[in-house]
Write a protein that holds these residues in place. Sequence first.
Motif, PDB file in Angstrom:
ATOM      1  N   THR A  33      -6.444   6.937  -2.319  1.00 22.17           N
ATOM      2  CA  THR A  33      -5.329   7.432  -1.506  1.00 22.17           C
ATOM      3  C   THR A  33      -4.038   6.743  -1.943  1.00 22.17           C
ATOM      4  O   THR A  33      -4.066   5.586  -2.385  1.00 22.17           O
ATOM      5  CB  THR A  33      -5.555   7.165  -0.005  1.00 22.17           C
ATOM      6  OG1 THR A  33      -5.591   5.754   0.229  1.00 22.17           O
ATOM      7  CG2 THR A  33      -6.856   7.794   0.473  1.00 22.17           C
ATOM      8  N   PRO A  34      -2.902   7.413  -1.809  1.00 20.27           N
ATOM      9  CA  PRO A  34      -1.631   6.823  -2.227  1.00 20.27           C
ATOM     10  C   PRO A  34      -1.016   5.911  -1.178  1.00 20.27           C
ATOM     11  O   PRO A  34       0.039   5.329  -1.395  1.00 20.27           O
ATOM     12  CB  PRO A  34      -0.753   8.051  -2.465  1.00 20.27           C
ATOM     13  CG  PRO A  34      -1.259   9.042  -1.475  1.00 20.27           C
ATOM     14  CD  PRO A  34      -2.748   8.826  -1.398  1.00 20.27           C
ATOM     15  N   ASP A  35      -1.682   5.808  -0.020  1.00 22.09           N
ATOM     16  CA  ASP A  35      -1.164   4.979   1.069  1.00 22.09           C
ATOM     17  C   ASP A  35      -2.311   4.188   1.673  1.00 22.09           C
ATOM     18  O   ASP A  35      -3.428   4.206   1.167  1.00 22.09           O
ATOM     19  CB  ASP A  35      -0.473   5.858   2.125  1.00 22.09           C
ATOM     20  CG  ASP A  35      -1.418   6.913   2.691  1.00 22.09           C
ATOM     21  OD1 ASP A  35      -2.504   7.116   2.112  1.00 22.09           O
ATOM     22  OD2 ASP A  35      -1.084   7.543   3.712  1.00 22.09           O
ATOM     23  N   ALA A  36      -2.032   3.463   2.757  1.00 23.98           N
ATOM     24  CA  ALA A  36      -3.061   2.663   3.421  1.00 23.98           C
ATOM     25  C   ALA A  36      -3.770   3.509   4.465  1.00 23.98           C
ATOM     26  O   ALA A  36      -3.148   3.979   5.432  1.00 23.98           O
ATOM     27  CB  ALA A  36      -2.429   1.442   4.074  1.00 23.98           C
ATOM     28  N   GLN A  37      -5.064   3.708   4.292  1.00 21.99           N
ATOM     29  CA  GLN A  37      -5.845   4.504   5.226  1.00 21.99           C
ATOM     30  C   GLN A  37      -7.091   3.747   5.652  1.00 21.99           C
ATOM     31  O   GLN A  37      -7.478   2.748   5.052  1.00 21.99           O
ATOM     32  CB  GLN A  37      -6.203   5.857   4.609  1.00 21.99           C
ATOM     33  CG  GLN A  37      -4.984   6.707   4.296  1.00 21.99           C
ATOM     34  CD  GLN A  37      -5.330   8.146   3.970  1.00 21.99           C
ATOM     35  OE1 GLN A  37      -6.414   8.650   4.298  1.00 21.99           O
ATOM     36  NE2 GLN A  37      -4.403   8.840   3.324  1.00 21.99           N
ATOM     37  N   LEU A  38      -7.714   4.250   6.711  1.00 23.47           N
ATOM     38  CA  LEU A  38      -8.886   3.603   7.293  1.00 23.47           C
ATOM     39  C   LEU A  38      -9.951   4.645   7.566  1.00 23.47           C
ATOM     40  O   LEU A  38      -9.641   5.772   7.974  1.00 23.47           O
ATOM     41  CB  LEU A  38      -8.491   2.907   8.604  1.00 23.47           C
ATOM     42  CG  LEU A  38      -9.580   2.141   9.348  1.00 23.47           C
ATOM     43  CD1 LEU A  38      -9.999   0.902   8.557  1.00 23.47           C
ATOM     44  CD2 LEU A  38      -9.079   1.727  10.742  1.00 23.47           C
ATOM     45  N   ALA A  93     -10.854  -1.684  -0.391  1.00 24.22           N
ATOM     46  CA  ALA A  93      -9.546  -2.071   0.144  1.00 24.22           C
ATOM     47  C   ALA A  93      -9.711  -2.792   1.475  1.00 24.22           C
ATOM     48  O   ALA A  93     -10.614  -2.486   2.257  1.00 24.22           O
ATOM     49  CB  ALA A  93      -8.678  -0.826   0.333  1.00 24.22           C
ATOM     50  N   THR A  94      -8.853  -3.757   1.732  1.00 24.38           N
ATOM     51  CA  THR A  94      -8.814  -4.376   3.056  1.00 24.38           C
ATOM     52  C   THR A  94      -7.976  -3.489   3.969  1.00 24.38           C
ATOM     53  O   THR A  94      -7.054  -2.805   3.508  1.00 24.38           O
ATOM     54  CB  THR A  94      -8.200  -5.782   2.992  1.00 24.38           C
ATOM     55  OG1 THR A  94      -6.858  -5.696   2.481  1.00 24.38           O
ATOM     56  CG2 THR A  94      -9.020  -6.697   2.101  1.00 24.38           C
ATOM     57  N   PRO A  95      -8.266  -3.440   5.273  1.00 22.73           N
ATOM     58  CA  PRO A  95      -7.490  -2.604   6.182  1.00 22.73           C
ATOM     59  C   PRO A  95      -6.006  -2.952   6.159  1.00 22.73           C
ATOM     60  O   PRO A  95      -5.614  -4.094   6.391  1.00 22.73           O
ATOM     61  CB  PRO A  95      -8.119  -2.907   7.553  1.00 22.73           C
ATOM     62  CG  PRO A  95      -9.531  -3.272   7.226  1.00 22.73           C
ATOM     63  CD  PRO A  95      -9.422  -4.065   5.951  1.00 22.73           C
ATOM     64  N   PRO A 105     -10.132  -8.610   7.127  1.00 28.31           N
ATOM     65  CA  PRO A 105     -10.071  -8.269   8.554  1.00 28.31           C
ATOM     66  C   PRO A 105     -10.939  -9.215   9.374  1.00 28.31           C
ATOM     67  O   PRO A 105     -12.002  -9.652   8.921  1.00 28.31           O
ATOM     68  CB  PRO A 105     -10.630  -6.846   8.593  1.00 28.31           C
ATOM     69  CG  PRO A 105     -11.588  -6.794   7.442  1.00 28.31           C
ATOM     70  CD  PRO A 105     -10.943  -7.632   6.367  1.00 28.31           C
ATOM     71  N   THR A 106     -10.476  -9.545  10.573  1.00 24.85           N
ATOM     72  CA  THR A 106     -11.228 -10.467  11.427  1.00 24.85           C
ATOM     73  C   THR A 106     -11.647  -9.842  12.758  1.00 24.85           C
ATOM     74  O   THR A 106     -12.652 -10.257  13.340  1.00 24.85           O
ATOM     75  CB  THR A 106     -10.413 -11.732  11.708  1.00 24.85           C
ATOM     76  OG1 THR A 106      -9.176 -11.375  12.358  1.00 24.85           O
ATOM     77  CG2 THR A 106     -10.106 -12.477  10.410  1.00 24.85           C
ATOM     78  N   ARG A 107     -10.880  -8.854  13.244  1.00 26.66           N
ATOM     79  CA  ARG A 107     -11.240  -8.262  14.539  1.00 26.66           C
ATOM     80  C   ARG A 107     -10.733  -6.826  14.628  1.00 26.66           C
ATOM     81  O   ARG A 107      -9.643  -6.504  14.132  1.00 26.66           O
ATOM     82  CB  ARG A 107     -10.687  -9.085  15.699  1.00 26.66           C
ATOM     83  CG  ARG A 107     -11.366  -8.766  17.029  1.00 26.66           C
ATOM     84  CD  ARG A 107     -11.230  -9.892  18.034  1.00 26.66           C
ATOM     85  NE  ARG A 107     -12.189  -9.731  19.124  1.00 26.66           N
ATOM     86  CZ  ARG A 107     -13.404 -10.252  19.142  1.00 26.66           C
ATOM     87  NH1 ARG A 107     -13.808 -10.994  18.126  1.00 26.66           N
ATOM     88  NH2 ARG A 107     -14.216 -10.052  20.157  1.00 26.66           N
ATOM     89  N   LEU A 108     -11.544  -5.974  15.253  1.00 25.14           N
ATOM     90  CA  LEU A 108     -11.212  -4.561  15.440  1.00 25.14           C
ATOM     91  C   LEU A 108     -11.049  -4.274  16.922  1.00 25.14           C
ATOM     92  O   LEU A 108     -11.915  -4.630  17.736  1.00 25.14           O
ATOM     93  CB  LEU A 108     -12.323  -3.680  14.871  1.00 25.14           C
ATOM     94  CG  LEU A 108     -12.156  -2.165  15.062  1.00 25.14           C
ATOM     95  CD1 LEU A 108     -11.057  -1.635  14.139  1.00 25.14           C
ATOM     96  CD2 LEU A 108     -13.475  -1.438  14.799  1.00 25.14           C
ATOM     97  N   GLU A 124      -6.537  -0.957  15.987  1.00 26.98           N
ATOM     98  CA  GLU A 124      -5.861  -2.176  15.593  1.00 26.98           C
ATOM     99  C   GLU A 124      -6.821  -3.106  14.856  1.00 26.98           C
ATOM    100  O   GLU A 124      -7.931  -3.371  15.331  1.00 26.98           O
ATOM    101  CB  GLU A 124      -5.305  -2.892  16.826  1.00 26.98           C
ATOM    102  CG  GLU A 124      -4.298  -2.065  17.621  1.00 26.98           C
ATOM    103  CD  GLU A 124      -3.821  -2.776  18.870  1.00 26.98           C
ATOM    104  OE1 GLU A 124      -4.281  -3.918  19.115  1.00 26.98           O
ATOM    105  OE2 GLU A 124      -3.011  -2.202  19.610  1.00 26.98           O
ATOM    106  N   VAL A 125      -6.389  -3.580  13.706  1.00 28.92           N
ATOM    107  CA  VAL A 125      -7.197  -4.513  12.920  1.00 28.92           C
ATOM    108  C   VAL A 125      -6.421  -5.814  12.753  1.00 28.92           C
ATOM    109  O   VAL A 125      -5.356  -5.843  12.119  1.00 28.92           O
ATOM    110  CB  VAL A 125      -7.543  -3.937  11.534  1.00 28.92           C
ATOM    111  CG1 VAL A 125      -8.364  -4.958  10.741  1.00 28.92           C
ATOM    112  CG2 VAL A 125      -8.309  -2.626  11.667  1.00 28.92           C
ATOM    113  N   THR A 126      -6.950  -6.881  13.336  1.00 31.27           N
ATOM    114  CA  THR A 126      -6.359  -8.203  13.142  1.00 31.27           C
ATOM    115  C   THR A 126      -6.863  -8.754  11.814  1.00 31.27           C
ATOM    116  O   THR A 126      -8.047  -8.633  11.487  1.00 31.27           O
ATOM    117  CB  THR A 126      -6.755  -9.144  14.286  1.00 31.27           C
ATOM    118  OG1 THR A 126      -6.300  -8.585  15.524  1.00 31.27           O
ATOM    119  CG2 THR A 126      -6.124 -10.521  14.105  1.00 31.27           C
TER     120      THR A 126
END
Length: 221
Positions: free
Chosen positions: A184-189, A115-117, A72-75, A151-153
Amino acid sequence: MAGPVPGTSRLLRTGMGAMAAGLLLIYNSVGAKPSSGPVLGLAAPPAAIGAAGAGPGSVAAPGAPALKPAIPTRLRIPQIAVDAPFTELTLDAAGQLNAPPLDDKNLVGWYRDGATPGERGSAVVAGHVDTAKGPSVFLLLSLLLPGNRVEVTRADGTVAVFSVDSVETFAKNAFPDQKVYGNTPDAQLRLITCGGTYDRTRHDYLDNVVVFAHLESSHKA
């Protein structure tokens, strides 16, 4: 599609500004002086963070398919005026998550061994609510609501868009590691900062605020 009701945007901005002013008054009234070291106080067992697959009690939220790993580079969180770059976070000798540096009020940290976002798993992002120099990047994090967008760039040129599921506060001495960091079985933040009562003796907050969100979509930057 119908447009916004006249004056709505201005009222929302005014309301958010009033809440921010209230938080600043609270900050100034307690005479806060956060410690000069890591203040998040989060236990973070490496094996529990960001691993793929479903952990105990984990539920997949309806969302987009997970993305390939990318740093990730920007939030960006428009609802609370967050637009900040990332730094990488590690664990200290006690296995707790180090906080981002205190000398930059507009900086968030990502746990680099998790994990990465956008990737499958629980991506962990932390930031300060304030420092001895004043309010910081996650001052208004606790004001987020379900459905708000995060949003995560990413370094691969994609933007991972997350939808907030819930915002919860936990005592630091009873932090639910499995709930926050579990597989988690999916992508979470997970967005994490300090909250609750400020203890002047310890120079630290007693609680952590955690935002739970799931990947809703992605697009090119």
